[in-house]
Design an enzyme around this catalytic site. Structure first.
Site, mmCIF file in Angstrom:
data_model
loop_
_atom_site.group_PDB
_atom_site.id
_atom_site.type_symbol
_atom_site.label_atom_id
_atom_site.label_comp_id
_atom_site.label_asym_id
_atom_site.label_seq_id
_atom_site.Cartn_x
_atom_site.Cartn_y
_atom_site.Cartn_z
ATOM 1 N N LYS A 27 45.463 54.794 30.196
ATOM 2 C CA LYS A 27 44.986 55.562 29.791
ATOM 3 C C LYS A 27 46.468 56.044 29.606
ATOM 4 O O LYS A 27 46.241 56.834 28.432
ATOM 5 C CB LYS A 27 45.506 56.289 31.303
ATOM 6 C CG LYS A 27 45.567 58.413 31.497
ATOM 7 C CD LYS A 27 45.911 58.339 33.389
ATOM 8 C CE LYS A 27 45.622 58.447 34.034
ATOM 9 N NZ LYS A 27 44.429 59.461 34.296
ATOM 10 N N ARG A 97 50.900 60.028 36.927
ATOM 11 C CA ARG A 97 50.215 58.827 37.480
ATOM 12 C C ARG A 97 49.886 57.892 36.951
ATOM 13 O O ARG A 97 50.622 57.607 35.870
ATOM 14 C CB ARG A 97 48.742 60.039 36.776
ATOM 15 C CG ARG A 97 48.016 60.808 36.690
ATOM 16 C CD ARG A 97 46.853 60.929 35.729
ATOM 17 N NE ARG A 97 47.504 63.158 35.582
ATOM 18 C CZ ARG A 97 46.418 64.010 35.864
ATOM 19 N NH1 ARG A 97 45.493 62.838 37.015
ATOM 20 N NH2 ARG A 97 46.052 64.754 35.683
ATOM 21 N N GLY A 106 41.082 55.273 41.842
ATOM 22 C CA GLY A 106 41.949 55.818 43.508
ATOM 23 C C GLY A 106 42.085 55.057 44.066
ATOM 24 O O GLY A 106 42.570 55.367 44.760
ATOM 25 N N MET A 108 45.247 53.410 43.440
ATOM 26 C CA MET A 108 46.356 54.281 43.745
ATOM 27 C C MET A 108 47.145 55.662 43.405
ATOM 28 O O MET A 108 46.345 56.581 43.963
ATOM 29 C CB MET A 108 47.308 53.236 42.054
ATOM 30 C CG MET A 108 47.073 51.820 42.410
ATOM 31 S SD MET A 108 48.228 51.393 40.257
ATOM 32 C CE MET A 108 46.881 51.606 39.720
ATOM 33 N N ARG A 353 37.784 57.452 27.095
ATOM 34 C CA ARG A 353 37.681 56.091 27.561
ATOM 35 C C ARG A 353 36.233 56.129 27.687
ATOM 36 O O ARG A 353 35.433 56.759 27.550
ATOM 37 C CB ARG A 353 38.009 56.013 28.714
ATOM 38 C CG ARG A 353 37.773 56.163 29.905
ATOM 39 C CD ARG A 353 38.116 56.254 31.696
ATOM 40 N NE ARG A 353 36.860 57.267 32.703
ATOM 41 C CZ ARG A 353 37.943 57.113 33.412
ATOM 42 N NH1 ARG A 353 38.623 56.326 34.516
ATOM 43 N NH2 ARG A 353 36.948 57.726 34.518
ATOM 44 N N HIS A 469 18.686 30.898 53.090
ATOM 45 C CA HIS A 469 17.324 29.721 52.827
ATOM 46 C C HIS A 469 15.978 31.050 51.544
ATOM 47 O O HIS A 469 16.015 30.560 50.872
ATOM 48 C CB HIS A 469 16.479 29.989 53.202
ATOM 49 C CG HIS A 469 15.317 28.717 53.212
ATOM 50 N ND1 HIS A 469 13.968 29.172 53.230
ATOM 51 C CD2 HIS A 469 14.942 27.836 52.926
ATOM 52 C CE1 HIS A 469 13.357 28.675 52.544
ATOM 53 N NE2 HIS A 469 14.060 27.086 52.299
ATOM 54 N N SER A 782 21.973 16.737 34.134
ATOM 55 C CA SER A 782 22.075 18.195 34.112
ATOM 56 C C SER A 782 22.475 18.019 35.511
ATOM 57 O O SER A 782 22.607 18.015 36.624
ATOM 58 C CB SER A 782 20.357 18.162 35.042
ATOM 59 O OG SER A 782 20.198 19.826 35.237
ATOM 60 N N CYS A 849 21.734 22.774 36.257
ATOM 61 C CA CYS A 849 20.341 24.162 36.782
ATOM 62 C C CYS A 849 20.267 23.959 38.462
ATOM 63 O O CYS A 849 19.468 24.994 38.327
ATOM 64 C CB CYS A 849 19.281 22.788 36.669
ATOM 65 S SG CYS A 849 19.927 21.258 37.310
ATOM 66 N N TYR A 869 22.200 23.312 27.109
ATOM 67 C CA TYR A 869 21.914 24.176 27.401
ATOM 68 C C TYR A 869 21.841 24.665 29.000
ATOM 69 O O TYR A 869 22.732 23.783 29.890
ATOM 70 C CB TYR A 869 19.738 24.044 27.426
ATOM 71 C CG TYR A 869 20.254 22.588 28.602
ATOM 72 C CD1 TYR A 869 18.988 23.015 30.069
ATOM 73 C CD2 TYR A 869 19.664 21.581 28.330
ATOM 74 C CE1 TYR A 869 19.220 21.703 30.954
ATOM 75 C CE2 TYR A 869 19.502 20.831 29.357
ATOM 76 C CZ TYR A 869 19.025 20.628 30.636
ATOM 77 O OH TYR A 869 18.796 19.921 31.375
#
Lengths: 897, 897
Positions: A27, A97, A106, A108, A353, A469, A782, A849, A869
C-alpha cells in the site's frame, strides 16, 4: 548514519516509489508511486517494515530514532495540509493502516479518524458544517481505538449504544442526532476509564503512538500468524504502517467514495467497472449497509438501475477519474483495482493495486494487453495463475443457476456433473455402457470400485477426506467428487439415500459440484444449468505462448482411451504413467485375474494369465493408436494382489461360486495375502520376483500391441516400460530381463523392430540413494513422489487425515506434502537420485508422475532439478504447461537482472 | 612375466605358506605351511584361485601358461615321490580337491585315486600286496570320476553294483572280492561308454585335466552359489585346487586314518581329542559306516570302549602325532582340527585348520591360551564369535536328554524353558503372578498379549514367521519362542491343542526349545533336563577384556524391572530404549488407557491420564532405582491408539460393558482409529501434537519418579526423554516444550534439581535428511533402525515374510535387512544424519536402539560411524559388548599394519 524509518508521500514531495515494496509495503509503495505520478493522494507518511522488525527486535520498544522521525513527519504533514494535530479550528485527522509486502486483507488492524478529541471534534463540526457527522466520527473513533489499541471488549460499547437507542425509542443508528452522539461519547469515555483504569487519551500524539503500536502488534496476532502460514509469508517480512491525512466521502452530497476496476474482473472486458456511494465512507461500500451504484452510465443502463451513475451525477469528477485510471493502467501495465474518495468535489486516490480477476478474465486481459502493446507474451503468461485454470477446464454450474442443495461435503475434485444416482459400481458401469449419465454414491470407495468410478460422471461419498481413495482417484480421472458428506446416509437395501430428511432414490437426477462453493462441495437436486469449458481463443493463445517458453515436457497419467483423449486435447505430449492395474479391475477380466492369484502352480498361473493377455493387448493397441507416435510410459502391475480379491465372507462366497473354487480355500488365500501395511507390502516388482509370469504376460501384451499398431498405421509406437517399487539394482536387473525376453519374443514373432526403453519408478528412499547403481539398468527414472512422500515422511496417505490438517494448521508443515512436494525432505531425495542417476548415465531421462506433477510449485522444483518432463492427470495438463512456462521464466529472471 | 598359477608343496621343497590363503585357498595354504614346518605332508601342488578366475574370464578355457605349469608340477611330483603317472609298477595316484579362501564344506567336488587304469591298478595291487584293495579303489575312482567329471547319473552304477550282489547272493560290499570288483569295473566302463559316447579315459593326464576342470566348474554349481550367498563369500574369490599324492590308510593293519582336535572342541579342555580307524580311508571315518575309536587311552577308558586306542595300538605313531599337534598348536596359536593317515606305519598329515568349537569351548580355549602365554587378551577376544554367545546366555536342553518332540516350528527366539500350557494371556499373567511357570500357546500374538507373553517362560505360535509379532517381541524379551508350528491346532474351547494326533491339555507340562535343533524349533513333552548359563569364569574374563577394548557403550532395550535386572547382570551400561507403551497394556491400567482414548474432551482425557500417572510413576521409580545412576532413555508413547482398543465386536461389547460406555460409540471410535497402514499412521509424536496431555502426563511421571529416587537413594537418576517418529525440527520443538514444562513443574514441586536430556528417534528418512535442523532441538539421536529400515526400503516387517526370504535366497538382498543393517541404503541415511547432526551440535550423543543394536555386523557399522552407544535386548548385551570389542580391534588393525 541510522537507518531511515519514515518516508513521506503526497502534497508535493514523495520519498518512495513502487519499487520499494519490501520496505514500504504494498500500500505504501503504491501510494508513493501514485503521488509521484502526480495523482491526488492525500498526503501522509509510511513507517517502514524495517521499523516493525526493529520494534520486535527491541523487545517491543520503539527503535532508536523512530520517535524523532515520526515527529518530523507529522510536522511536515501539518505543513502540507495546513492542518494541525489538536488544532481546534482546523484539526489534522489521520488514518493509521497496516501495509505488508504481500496483501493480507483484513488480517491486521486499522485506526481511522485519529486526532479527534472534544476540541477537534467541535472544530471538525464547524469546518464540515455538519455536527452530526463530526460526533458520529468521534464516537466511531473512540470505539475503534478502544478495541484496537486499548484492547477493550466490544460488548460494553455496543451495550451503551443499544441502551441509548432503547431508552430513546430509536430504531437505528441513523436516527441518532448530534446531541445523542455526544451523550454516547460521554458514556464511552466513562467505560474506557472504568475498564482500562485510564481516561481516554485526548492527546493526538499519544493517540498516534498508540495506533502505531497496535498495528505493529497486529502483525503477530493469531489470525495474521495463521494467514502467513497459509500463504507462506515469512514472519521476518514485517508490516509497514501508513499514516495518512483523512479525507471524507461523507461530507454531504458533493462527497462520495468508491472502488473500481480498470477492466471487468469477471469477464476481462476492457471497460471501466466499479461502484460508488454518495455521502458515504469507504467502509459503507465494503460493508454492504447501503447498496452501491454503478459508476458508468452503460453499466447502470444494463442493470436497469434508476439512480444516477457517477458518470451522470458527477461528470467532472468522473472525467478526472477516467483520466486517472487510464494513466494508472498505462503506468502499471496491468488491470488496477482502485479506491477513491470525493471530498466536497475534490477527488482523492486512496489506493491502487493489481486487481484480482477470474481465470477467464485473466486470460482475456493478458491477451488484450499483448494486442494493445502494453505487455509482452512472456508477461502475459506470467499474468495467468496456473492453478486458476482449474476453474476453466471443468464444466461448472452457471453462476445464475439457483441451487437446491441436498447435502454438502468436501470439494474433493473440481468440476460439476449431472447424472442419475446409482449406488453400485457394477450398475454404474452397466448403465454408462448404455449411454446413461450416472453419479456413483458410496459410503467410501475401494480399488474394486474403479470401473464404476470411471463409468460415473461424478462421485459422492459420505466418508473420507481430501486424500481418501475416492478423492485421489476422482482427481486423477478428472471426475468431479464430493467426499465426506457426513450428513448423507445411504440405505442401499432400499435403493436410496437420506440427507437432512430428504430422500433421494436410485435413478433420481442430481448435480454434483466438486469445485466448491464457499469451501464446500455440494450435491444439488435436479439438473443444474452448466457452463462448458472453452479451449480456444484467449486460452489457446496463452497456452501457445507458454509452450514456446517452457522447457519441461508435459505428459499425462492416463490408462483409458477416454482419459487419454482428454489429455491429448489438453496438450499432453505423451503418457507419463499408464497404470496397468486399473485394467485388471474391469468386470470382464477380474475373474481371470482372481484365477491367476489363486493358481497353485506356475502352469495354472500362466494359463490364467493367457486369458488376460488378449484384453491387455487390446488396451494397449487402443492407447498406442491414440498416442500416434508419442511416448507412452506403461507401469507394470503394482498393487498387492489382495486388492483384487473379495474381502467379506459374503463376497468370498459369491466369487468362489463364480470361479468354481472352494470358498474356504479362497478365504484362506485372501487371509494369507492380507497385509498389516499394504503400502509397504508384497507389491510392485516384488510380485514379479515371485511370479515372473505376470510381468512377462504384460510385456508380451505391450509389444504385441505395439507391433500391431506399427503395422497398421506405419507410425512406430514408443513404449517405455516402467518397473515399480524398485529398491536395488539387482532387483531391476532381474525384472528387466523378464521384460526383455518377452519383448524379444513378441517382436520376433511379429517381425517388427521397435526401439523401447525400460526404466523404473524412484519411489523408495533406498532407490533414491542407490540411484547411481540403479541407473546402470534403467533408461529412465520416473519419480513416484506419492509413495516417496509416504515413505520419506512415514505418512500413509490413506491415514493422514487424522493429523495432517492439524500439522498444516499449526505450521508444523508448510503445505500438504501430497499436494506440493516437500522440497526439504522428499525433494532432497529426488535431487540425490537425479544427480547420482545422471552421473552414472548421462542420457538418463527424468520425469515425475506423482500427483505433484500437476502442482505449480512442484513443477518449478522439477524444473530447477533439470527434469525432462512432468506427468499429471488429464485435467491438470494445461496447468502444468503454464506452470512449466512460469518456472522457465522465473529461472530466466536472475540472469536478466 | 605371466602370473604364476601353480605352487608346489611337500617332499622337501614348498613354494607357499599360510599367509597366501587368498591365492592358495585355506587348505593349500595350510598344506604349504605344514610342509614348511617339516611335517610329513604327502607332496603335491596347488593351482591358484587366480587360475580359477582366469579360467572363467577365458570362457572356461585354460588360461595361457597353466597347462605348461601343471605339466612341470606333475614332473616334479613324480620326482619327489619316485612314482610316475601311468607307471604299471609304481603308479602315481593323486587326489584333486577344491580349496577356497573360506571354508565351504561339501559344496564343491573332489576326485580321489586319480591315475588308476587297468595297468596301474594291477601295479597298485602288487605294491600293496592286496588285490582286493586295489580293485575296490579302482571301481570307486571310476564311479566318482563318472559322476563328478563326466557328469553321468549315479543310478546306473549303483544298479550294476546291486545287480552283481544279487546275482552272486552277496549281502554287502565287503563280501565282494577282487575278481568281483574286476567284473564290476568292466560293467562300469561299458556303462560309461554307453552313456557318454566315449570310453572311460585311461590316460592319467587326461584324467587330471578332467578333474581340474570339474573342480573349477563346481565353484559355480548351484549349491556352491547358494552357500556363497548365505555366507557372503564373493564369487570373485574363486577356488584353488590341491593335487596331492594319495596315501592310503587302508593298506592293512599297520595303516589307519583319523581326525583329531588339539583340544576338546566341546568343552575346550586342554586334552588331545580325536577318533581313528585302522585299515580305513578318510571317508570311512566321516561316513559313519564303521565306528571310529578314541585316539587316547584316557578317552577310551572313559567311554568304556573295549578296543585299543591309537595310543595303545600304535604307540610310536601316536607319539609322533602328539609331537605334531603340539607343534601345530604352538605354531598357529589356536586349537587345530587335523586329519592324518598312517600308511603302512608312516604318518602323513593331510590337513590342519583352526577347529570349530562350541561357545563354551571357545571361551575356555581363549582364556587358557592367554594363561599359557600363547595369545594376547586382544587375540583371545577375537577368538570368540559374538553371535555364538547366544548358546551360552540362555538355558538350553541338556544334550544328553532324550527328546520327545510333539511338534516343530521356526526357532524364533533362542533358549529353552519349561512350563505349563496356557492359551490365554490373562491367565498366563495370573498364574505367573502366583509363581507358576507357564508357556503361552497362541495361534498368533498381538500387542494386546504383551503382558501374557512377558509373564510366560516361553511362547509357541502356530502361525507367523521369524519376523512375526511373537518372534520379534519374544526376542526382545529374551523369551524362548517357537513360531509357525503349522501342525499345531489350538482348540481353545476344549482347552487343548492337537499336533500329529497328540492332545496336549491346558496345564500340561511342556518344554520349548527356541534355539533350534537341525534348524527347527521344538516343543517337547514334559520337563526336559536343562543346562543353565554361566556368567562367571572364562566368560567373565573374556568380557572383561572386551570391555577394556571396546569404545562403544552398550545399553539395553528394557521396560520391566525383570528385563532390566537381567540386562544389568549381563553388563548393560544403561537403558537405550524403554518403551512406555508396554506399561500401558498391563491389565490393571488398560481400562484407564481406553478411557483416555475414548475421552471426548481435553478434561476427560486429562482425568483418565491422571489415573495412569501413579502407575507410570511407580514403573519409573523401580527402573531408576535399578539403574542406580546409569542413564535411562525413555521413549514416550509411540504406537497408534487403536492398538490399545479391542477389535472384534465381542471384545468391543465386553470392554464397553466394563468401561460403562455405549458399545456402538466404542465400535465407532475403534473404526475411526483403524488405519490402512498403521506403521505410517497416527503414532509417535503425532499423538502428542494432537493430544499434548499424554506426553505431559508421561513426562510428569518420569520426573516425579526421578525426584523421588534421588531423594530416597541420594543417587541422581539420569533420565533421557526420547521423542519418537519425529520428521521435522518444528515438530520436535513443539513436543519438547510440553516435556520441559512438565519437567519444570514436577521438579519444582519436588524441590529437586536434576539434569536431563531430551532427544529424538531418527527413524524416518526425512528426519535423517533434516538432522542438522533437528539437532538444534535434540541433545541426542537414537537411530530407530527397525522403522528406518521399513520406510527406507518400503518393507513392512509384519508383511515381509511373503517375499524377503525369496530375496535373500535369490541374492537380491545379501542379508535380512531387519537382522543386519542395510549399510548401502539405511546405513547411508544413518551416516547422513550422524554427520549433519554433529555438525549442528558437536556434543550430540548418538546411539542405535533398533534390533540391529545386537547384531555384530551392524555394531561394527555403528562403530565406523562414530556412534556413542548401541542398545539391544537384554540377552544380546554380552554379544554387543564382545562385538563392540571386535569392531574396535578391526578398526585398530589398519593403523597397526
Amino acid at each position: 548514519m541510522a537507518e531511515r524509518f519514515v518516508y513521506g508521500f503526497g502534497g508535493g514531495s514523495t520519498d518512495g516509489d513502487a519499487a520499494m515494496r519490501d520496505l514500504l509495503g504494498g500500500k505504501g509503495a503504491n501510494l508513493a508511486e501514485m503521488a509521484k505520478l502526480g495523482l491526488p493522494v492525500p498526503p501522509g507518511f509510511t513507517i517502514t517494515t524495517a521499523a516493525c522488525n526493529a520494534y520486535y527486535a527491541n523487545g517491543r520498544e520503539w527503535p532508536e530514532g523512530l520517535e524523532e522521525e515520526v515527529a518530523r513527519a507529522v510536522a511536515e504533514l501539518e505543513a502540507k495540509t495546513g492542518k494541525r494535530f489538536g488544532d481546534a479550528s482546523n484539526p489534522l485527522l489521520v488514518s493509521v493502516r497496516s501495509g505488508a509486502r504481500a496483501s493480507m486483507p483484513g488480517m491486521m488492524d486499522t485506526v481511522l479518524n485519529l486526532g479527534l478529541n472534544d476540541e477537534t471534534a467541535a472544530g471538525l463540526a464547524a469546518k464540515a458544517g455538519d455536527e452530526r457527522f463530526a460526533y458520529d466520527s468521534y464516537r466511531r473513533f473512540i470505539q475503534m481505538y478502544s478495541h484496537v489499541v486499548l484492547e477493550l471488549d466490544h460488548g460494553a460499547f455496543e451495550a451503551i449504544l443499544e441502551g441509548y437507542k432503547e431508552e430513546n425509542e430509536l430504531r437505528s443508528d441513523t436516527d441518532i442526532d448530534a446531541s445523542g452522539w455526544k451523550e454516547i461519547i460521554k458514556a464511552y469515555k466513562k467505560e474506557v476509564e472504568r475498564a482500562s483504569g485510564h481516561p481516554f487519551p485526548a492527546n493526538p500524539e499519544e493517540q498516534l503512538w498508540g495506533g502505531v503500536a497496535a498495528v505493529f502488534r497486529s502483525w503477530m496476532n493469531p489470525r495474521a500468524n495463521v494467514y502467513r502460514k497459509l500463504h507462506n509469508i515469512p514472519e521476518a517480512w514485517g508490516t509497514a504502517i501508513n499514516v495518512q491525512a483523512m479525507v471524507f466521502g461523507n461530507m454531504g452530497e458533493t462527497s462520495a467514495t468508491g472502488v473500481a476496476f480498470t477492466r471487468d474482473p469477471s469477464t476481462g472486458a476492457n471497460r471501466f467497472y466499479g461502484e460508488f456511494l454518495i455521502n458515504a465512507q469507504g467502509e459503507d461500500v465494503v460493508a454492504g449497509i447501503r447498496t452501491p451504484r454503478p459508476i458508468t452510465r452503460a453499466a447502470r443502463e444494463e442493470m436497469g438501475d434508476k439512480h444516477l451513475s457517477m458518470e451522470e451525477a458527477m461528470p467532472e469528477v468522473f472525467a478526472q477519474l477516467t483520466e486517472m485510471y487510464r494513466r494508472l493502467e498505462a503506468h502499471y501495465c496491468d488491470m488496477q483495482d482502485i479506491e477513491f474518495t470525493v471530498e466536497q468535489g475534490m477527488l482523492y486516490m486512496l489506493q491502487t493495486r493489481n486487481g484480482k480477476r477470474t481465470a477467464k478474465a485473466s486470460l482475456k486481459i493478458a491477451v488484450d494487453m499483448v494486442d494493445e502493446g502494453l505487455i509482452t507474451p512472456e508477461q502475459a503468461v506470467l499474468r495467468v495463475d496456473p492453478a486458476s485454470l482449474d476453474q476453466l477446464l471443468h464444466p461448472t454450474i452457471s453462476p445464475k443457476f439457483k441451487r437446491d442443495v441436498i447435502v454438502q461435503g468436501l470439494p474433493a475434485s473440481p468440476g460439476a456433473a449431472i447424472g442419475r444416482v446409482v449406488f453400485d459400481p457394477d450398475e454404474a458401469a452397466d448403465l454408462a455402457q448404455r449411454g446413461e449419465a450416472v453419479i456413483l454414491v458410496r459410503t467410501e470407495t475401494s480399488p474394486e470400485d474403479i470401473h464404476g468410478m470411471h463409468a460415473a460422471r461424478a462421485i459422492v461419498t459420505s466418508r473420507g477426506g481430501m486424500t481418501s481413495h475416492a478423492a485421489v482417484v476422482a482427481r486423477g480421472m478428472g471426475r468431479p467428487c464430493v467426499c465426506g458428506a457426513t450428513d448423507l446416509r445411504i440405505d442401499e437395501a432400499q435403493g436410496q439415500f437420506v440427507a437432512s430428511g430428504r430422500v433421494v432414490r436410485r435413478g433420481d437426477l442430481i448435480t454434483v459440484d466438486g469445485s466448491g462453493q464457499k469451501g464446500w462441495g455440494q450435491v444439488l437436486a435436479g439438473a443444474a444449468e452448466m457452463v462448458q469449458h472453452e479451449l480456444s481463443g484467449d486460452f489457446a493463445r496463452v497456452m501457445e505462448w507458454a509452450d514456446s517458453i517452457r522447457k519441461l515436457q508435459v505428459r499425462t497419467n492416463a490408462e483409458t482411451p477416454d482419459d487419454l483423449k482428454v489429455a491429448l486435447e489438453f496438450g499432453a505430449e505423451g503418457i507419463g504413467l499408464c497404470r496397468t492395474e486399473h485394467m485388471f479391475f474391469n468386470a470382464s477380466r477380474i475373474a481371470a485375474v482372481r484365477e491367476m492369484i489363486l493358481a497353485e502352480s506356475v502352469a495354472d498361473r500362466v494359463n490364467a494369465l493367457s486369458k488376460i493377455l488378449p484384453f491387455q493387448r487390446e488396451d494397449f493397441v487402443e492407447i498406442f493408436r491414440l498416442l500416434d507416435g508419442r511416448p507412452g510410459t506403461i507401469r507394470l502391475l503394482d498393487p498387492p494382489l489382495h486388492e483384487f480379491l473379495p474381502h467379506s465372507p459374503e463376497e468370498c462366497a459369491a466369487v468362489a461360486a463364480s470361479l468354481k473354487v472352494d470358498p474356504k480355500a479362497l478365504q484362506a488365500r485372501v487371509k494369507e495375502l492380507m497385509e498389516v501395511n499394504p503400502m509397504l507390502g508384497f507389491r510392485g516388482c516384488r510380485l514379479a520376483i515371485a511370479y515372473p509370469e505376470i510381468y512377462a504376460m504384460q510385456a508380451r501384451a505391450i509389444f504385441e500391441a505395439a507391433a500391431e499398431v506399427a503395422k497398421e498405421t506405419g507410425v512406430i509406437p514408443k513404449p517405455e516400460i516402467m518397473i515399480p517399487f524398485v529398491m536395488s539394482r539387482k532387483e531391476l536387473a532381474a525384472v528387466r530381463s523378464i521384460v526383455e525376453e518377452a519383448a524379444r519374443d513378441a517382436l520376433a514373432a511379429a517381425g517388427v523392430e521397435l526401439p523401447y526403453l525400460i526404466g523404473t519408478m524412484i519411489e523408495l528412499p533406498r532407490a533414491a540413494l542407490r540411484a547411481g547403481e540403479i541407473a546402470e539398468e534403467a533408461h529412465f527414472f520416473s519419480f513416484g513422489t506419492n509413495d516417496l512422500t509416504q515413505t520419506t515422511l512415514g505418512v500413509s496417505r490413506d491415514d493422514a487425515a487424522k493429523f495432517l490438517g492439524l500439522y498444516v494448521d499449526r505450521g508444523l508443515l508448510e503445505r500438504d506434502p501430497f499436494v506440493s512436494i516437500d522440497a526439504a525432505g522428499v525433494g532432497e531425495l529426488v535431487q540425490i537420485a537425479a544427480e547420482r542417476g545422471r552421473l552414472a548415465r548421462s542420457e538418463l531421462k527424468l520425469g515425475i508422475c506423482g500427483e505433484h506433477g500437476g502442482d505449480p510449485d512442484s513443477i518449478a522444483f522439477c524444473m530447477r532439478l533439470g527434469l525432462d518432463y512432468v506427468s499429471c492427470s488429464p485435467f491438470r495438463v494445461p496447468i502444468a504447461r503454464l506452470a512449466a512456462a512460469h518456472a522457465a521464466l522465473s529461472e530466466k529472471r536472475p540472469s536478466l537482472a
